[in-house]
Enzyme design. Sequence first.
Site, PDB file in Angstrom:
ATOM      1  N   HIS A  20       0.838  -1.204   0.000  1.00 16.71           N
ATOM      2  CA  HIS A  20       0.000   0.000   0.000  1.00 16.71           C
ATOM      3  C   HIS A  20       0.877   1.259   0.000  1.00 16.71           C
ATOM      4  O   HIS A  20       0.552   2.249  -0.648  1.00 16.71           O
ATOM      5  CB  HIS A  20      -0.919   0.023   1.230  1.00 16.71           C
ATOM      6  N   ASP A 125      -6.256   5.367   2.475  1.00 17.22           N
ATOM      7  CA  ASP A 125      -6.306   3.968   2.070  1.00 17.22           C
ATOM      8  C   ASP A 125      -7.693   3.352   2.300  1.00 17.22           C
ATOM      9  O   ASP A 125      -8.433   3.766   3.198  1.00 17.22           O
ATOM     10  CB  ASP A 125      -5.284   3.191   2.901  1.00 17.22           C
TER      11      ASP A 125
END
Length: 488
Positions: A20, A125
């Site tokens: 990520h 995120d």
Amino acid sequence: MGVKAKELHVAFFPFMAHGHMIPALDIARLFAARDNVKVTIITTPLNIGTFIKANENSIKIGASIVNIQVFKFPTKEVGLPDGCETPDFSLGTAMIHNFFKASEMLNEQLELFLENVRPNCLVADMFYPWATECAAKFNIPRLVFHGFCYFSLCAQEIVRLHEPYKNLSSDEETFVLPCLPHEIQLTRLQISEDLRKGEETFFKRIINRVKESEVDSYGVIVNSFYELEPDYADLYRKELGRRAWNIGPVSLSNRSTEDKAYRGKQTSIDKYECLKWLSSKKPDSVIYICFGSTASSIDTQLHEIAMALEASGKQFIWVVRNSADNGKNEEWLPTEFEQRTKGKGLIIRGWAPQMLILEHEAIGAFVTHCGWNSTLEGISAGVPMVTWPIFAEQFYNEKLVTDILKIGVPVGVKKWSRTPLIEDIMKREAVEMALREIMEGKEVEERRNRAKRFKAMAHKAVERGGSSYTDISALITELRGYHLRQQN
Ligand code: UDP
């Protein structure tokens, strides 16, 4: 002369896992490269090194410097081991739950940051669905970043809404994913075990919140390019109703050898040594094997891979992550394997300069766990793949590569599992067969040509005027407009 646009400040808040953080840094770079866009990345103390190289003290993009905002991670408060600021599946499910709880506890620091700094946009995120509400308190638009491709975003949502895995006679019976433009088949074993279980689970609740936050947020940014999966980009926007911008492949924002080599961590091999080794090989002659940043293989599986590599007679670079700490005690390694494969194979214990390796002309195939970053890096480098999904949305990515793009060969994994068991390992014969198929099967040329065409499309998409370049421009213009409207 045109009036200079007011500065736009975009804050990025990636989940603290390498899969990520790495693309988040790439995206931050893409934004910072645009005129009058200021960028801040939010992270935790032990993750700073993912963004800033050890020998530097800031991230520079042309004339701009990316700010780093550090939040304290509440490790102790939730009973995580000291120094645990990235999720580690080997610690077990309870610890992973605690990791998510600790992440959610960052909401107070996030609100304080948003209140004081007032960025014009927050890119948070997918695993922070609560960030939409934090941003809304200060009228800041929140964009979601999943790190998924359009196909997997669509497939995951279709499976969640239609539950086609129910009412089957067995876990091995195949079902077709409804409402998709291609006929995609899966078995119940290949979807997440949280769905398979039927009851409410921790992850099921998280995924439901993630899906709701896609709709509640300003929109979604997708690390993909339109030409790769136009049907699914359209489906996601038009049928599933999400506002989405495709901005990838974001890894192509890395231009220098230095940036391509340092992605997330210091590499365990000198980049020039690795390139020199590759340059001594013929084009398309080496297989690259790597399972990303989180999946760890059990010893028996590593042993089967070693046996398959040797039996195939192919040249290889093999990244073995879980061997980094105990290099001396490698029971998985067949006796004298490295002596026998000397010159033919290279084992990298730890972290590899993956982008540099994939882009080298000697690489003929990539054995991948189908994490989306790795998959898209393979696509961008024009390399055919042997697909070996393990968990997360990787089984969907496999289908995109093998059934839709037709640039991959499945190794044949039957079961989704965060921690594969000994009875689930892929046997050496299956691995060898896939290696031979991808390197010398009768469709090799067609597959390679298709992969090269996607590579060309990928590079075109991020060039000035390309589809992803244009989508980023459109998004920035829209965010500036939103900001102006807020001020008036
Ligand atoms: N990566 C790398 N070297 C390694 C292993 C991984 O540079 O030895 C990078 C890889 O290039 C990709 C990321 O780490 O950008 C892994 O992300 P992916 O989505 O493929 O898998 P995950 O780690 O999230 O399972």
